[in-house]
Design a protein around this motif. Sequence first.
Motif, PDB file in Angstrom:
ATOM      1  N   SER A  15       0.849  -1.188   0.000  1.00  0.00           N
ATOM      2  CA  SER A  15       0.000   0.000   0.000  1.00  0.00           C
ATOM      3  C   SER A  15       0.887   1.241   0.000  1.00  0.00           C
ATOM      4  O   SER A  15       1.691   1.429   0.921  1.00  0.00           O
ATOM      5  CB  SER A  15      -0.928   0.025   1.218  1.00  0.00           C
ATOM      6  OG  SER A  15      -1.690   1.210   1.252  1.00  0.00           O
ATOM      7  N   LEU A  17       0.797   5.537  -0.655  1.00  0.00           N
ATOM      8  CA  LEU A  17       0.086   6.786  -0.889  1.00  0.00           C
ATOM      9  C   LEU A  17       1.076   7.919  -0.633  1.00  0.00           C
ATOM     10  O   LEU A  17       1.377   8.253   0.512  1.00  0.00           O
ATOM     11  CB  LEU A  17      -1.136   6.907   0.022  1.00  0.00           C
ATOM     12  CG  LEU A  17      -2.004   8.158  -0.161  1.00  0.00           C
ATOM     13  CD1 LEU A  17      -2.425   8.334  -1.602  1.00  0.00           C
ATOM     14  CD2 LEU A  17      -3.227   8.094   0.749  1.00  0.00           C
ATOM     15  N   GLN A 101       6.880   6.632   6.630  1.00  0.00           N
ATOM     16  CA  GLN A 101       6.100   7.859   6.459  1.00  0.00           C
ATOM     17  C   GLN A 101       7.010   9.062   6.481  1.00  0.00           C
ATOM     18  O   GLN A 101       8.158   8.993   6.937  1.00  0.00           O
ATOM     19  CB  GLN A 101       5.045   8.010   7.551  1.00  0.00           C
ATOM     20  CG  GLN A 101       5.565   8.363   8.934  1.00  0.00           C
ATOM     21  CD  GLN A 101       6.051   9.805   9.112  1.00  0.00           C
ATOM     22  OE1 GLN A 101       7.147  10.032   9.602  1.00  0.00           O
ATOM     23  NE2 GLN A 101       5.254  10.789   8.708  1.00  0.00           N
ATOM     24  N   GLN A 126       3.200   7.983   2.868  1.00  0.00           N
ATOM     25  CA  GLN A 126       3.205   6.794   3.703  1.00  0.00           C
ATOM     26  C   GLN A 126       3.136   5.542   2.826  1.00  0.00           C
ATOM     27  O   GLN A 126       2.606   5.576   1.717  1.00  0.00           O
ATOM     28  CB  GLN A 126       2.046   6.780   4.697  1.00  0.00           C
ATOM     29  CG  GLN A 126       0.677   7.000   4.088  1.00  0.00           C
ATOM     30  CD  GLN A 126       0.257   8.438   4.119  1.00  0.00           C
ATOM     31  OE1 GLN A 126       0.140   9.041   5.166  1.00  0.00           O
ATOM     32  NE2 GLN A 126       0.006   9.012   2.956  1.00  0.00           N
ATOM     33  N   THR A 141       1.342  -0.717   9.154  1.00  0.00           N
ATOM     34  CA  THR A 141       0.525   0.487   8.971  1.00  0.00           C
ATOM     35  C   THR A 141       1.430   1.708   9.000  1.00  0.00           C
ATOM     36  O   THR A 141       2.468   1.721   9.674  1.00  0.00           O
ATOM     37  CB  THR A 141      -0.547   0.648  10.073  1.00  0.00           C
ATOM     38  OG1 THR A 141       0.104   0.782  11.356  1.00  0.00           O
ATOM     39  CG2 THR A 141      -1.485  -0.545  10.109  1.00  0.00           C
ATOM     40  N   ASN A 143       0.673   6.135   9.017  1.00  0.00           N
ATOM     41  CA  ASN A 143      -0.374   7.153   9.026  1.00  0.00           C
ATOM     42  C   ASN A 143       0.206   8.542   9.230  1.00  0.00           C
ATOM     43  O   ASN A 143       1.210   8.721   9.934  1.00  0.00           O
ATOM     44  CB  ASN A 143      -1.377   6.875  10.155  1.00  0.00           C
ATOM     45  CG  ASN A 143      -2.018   5.507  10.042  1.00  0.00           C
ATOM     46  OD1 ASN A 143      -2.847   5.271   9.179  1.00  0.00           O
ATOM     47  ND2 ASN A 143      -1.625   4.587  10.918  1.00  0.00           N
ATOM     48  N   ALA A 168      -0.212   6.605  -6.124  1.00  0.00           N
ATOM     49  CA  ALA A 168      -1.003   5.674  -5.326  1.00  0.00           C
ATOM     50  C   ALA A 168      -0.952   4.276  -5.937  1.00  0.00           C
ATOM     51  O   ALA A 168      -1.078   4.120  -7.156  1.00  0.00           O
ATOM     52  CB  ALA A 168      -2.449   6.151  -5.236  1.00  0.00           C
ATOM     53  N   LEU A 170      -1.982  -0.038  -4.784  1.00  0.00           N
ATOM     54  CA  LEU A 170      -2.359  -1.137  -3.900  1.00  0.00           C
ATOM     55  C   LEU A 170      -2.136  -2.455  -4.611  1.00  0.00           C
ATOM     56  O   LEU A 170      -2.394  -2.573  -5.816  1.00  0.00           O
ATOM     57  CB  LEU A 170      -3.847  -1.045  -3.516  1.00  0.00           C
ATOM     58  CG  LEU A 170      -4.329   0.115  -2.655  1.00  0.00           C
ATOM     59  CD1 LEU A 170      -5.845   0.083  -2.545  1.00  0.00           C
ATOM     60  CD2 LEU A 170      -3.687   0.064  -1.275  1.00  0.00           C
ATOM     61  N   TYR A 188      -5.679   1.996   1.431  1.00  0.00           N
ATOM     62  CA  TYR A 188      -5.226   3.330   1.798  1.00  0.00           C
ATOM     63  C   TYR A 188      -6.427   4.254   1.916  1.00  0.00           C
ATOM     64  O   TYR A 188      -7.536   3.949   1.450  1.00  0.00           O
ATOM     65  CB  TYR A 188      -4.196   3.905   0.829  1.00  0.00           C
ATOM     66  CG  TYR A 188      -4.519   3.861  -0.645  1.00  0.00           C
ATOM     67  CD1 TYR A 188      -5.739   4.286  -1.154  1.00  0.00           C
ATOM     68  CD2 TYR A 188      -3.560   3.413  -1.559  1.00  0.00           C
ATOM     69  CE1 TYR A 188      -6.002   4.262  -2.514  1.00  0.00           C
ATOM     70  CE2 TYR A 188      -3.822   3.381  -2.916  1.00  0.00           C
ATOM     71  CZ  TYR A 188      -5.037   3.812  -3.389  1.00  0.00           C
ATOM     72  OH  TYR A 188      -5.290   3.783  -4.730  1.00  0.00           O
ATOM     73  N   SER A 278      -4.398  10.704   6.438  1.00  0.00           N
ATOM     74  CA  SER A 278      -4.038   9.775   5.366  1.00  0.00           C
ATOM     75  C   SER A 278      -3.363   8.560   5.985  1.00  0.00           C
ATOM     76  O   SER A 278      -2.683   8.670   7.008  1.00  0.00           O
ATOM     77  CB  SER A 278      -3.113  10.438   4.342  1.00  0.00           C
ATOM     78  OG  SER A 278      -1.950  10.950   4.964  1.00  0.00           O
ATOM     79  N   THR A 280      -2.021   4.114   5.273  1.00  0.00           N
ATOM     80  CA  THR A 280      -1.851   2.893   4.493  1.00  0.00           C
ATOM     81  C   THR A 280      -1.816   1.693   5.424  1.00  0.00           C
ATOM     82  O   THR A 280      -1.379   1.797   6.579  1.00  0.00           O
ATOM     83  CB  THR A 280      -0.536   2.922   3.685  1.00  0.00           C
ATOM     84  OG1 THR A 280       0.565   3.190   4.576  1.00  0.00           O
ATOM     85  CG2 THR A 280      -0.577   3.985   2.608  1.00  0.00           C
TER      86      THR A 280
END
Length: 314
Positions: A15, A17, A101, A126, A141, A143, A168, A170, A188, A278, A280
């Motif tokens: 993931s 973003l 991130q 992230q 994760t 964030n 982006a 996935l 995401y 935001s 992931t």
Amino acid sequence: MSTAGTAHAGALATSVLDMTNFTISKGGALLNRTAFDLLTITNTADVSANLNGVTSTDSGLGSGQDIDLGFVNVGGTGGYVENSYAVISNPPASTFAVADQSQFGSPIAGLEVGGVPIPTPATASQAAYVSLDAAGDGSSTANNGLTSSFIFTLGEGGELDFSFNARAYLEAYTDPTELFPTSASAQYSLFFTIDDLTTGANVVNWQPDGISLDNTGTSFGITNEIDPFRLNDAVARNAPLNGTSFRGASEGTAFSGTWSGRTVALLEDNRYQLTIRSGTLADANAAVTTIPEPATLALMGLGVLGLSLSRRRT
């Protein structure tokens, strides 16, 4: 005598973003700190990676300054480079969980934190990855968050224009030979809200969904929307329905584009709160399946044949 063997396990979740060049403008010009009588900012970040019960985490809190947590990992890195937000695609070549991130810059001009100017524009990036080439269970994760309360200076109310670029991607993958309960999932999310703290009303809610239509779906209080790709989405694969599910320009390639939207008019006397979140998430579980050796299969075949002959005699 023969023994049972095991099948190769394989699952992967990615993931990404990567939001860059984020600005807030008004009337065609970059919004400036001088437009506000009151402006407070709180920004947050957290990353977490877990693999087979071992966890690595980090978090950060600021008042508008940069937050760049070092990426966390368990079980290796898979060649991941800090702040690269690379697309890691199938098949899995090793076993690891990674989360990363960063937040840099400011979406408005003239912001200072502790006397230090914060340059424009802003980024909020992230990524989360889990790769399993053996039996295992992993999740990760990453964030980013920003909350800002503000009151416009007299004569400075009006519509705000949000604009940003993003990459982006996935992916959820399970190896063709996998059986239940092997699975992979990735998701995401990105949303912008503005609450009127004076009236208690939520006046803007923007969750980019790939549809450039004003005030549709879950979004409202936003117009002049350019929304080329969903930034709130999820993919999954569950054995035995194996293969690859992805969101991107193509398998293994992220979608890149520009998003923008204009808020409803905000009043100069009211107090507002802008919230941007935001994140992931990646999750994968790979189970090793026991496979009988050829000699065992032969014995099973003889057993079935014997059963067949016995039925014929009766």
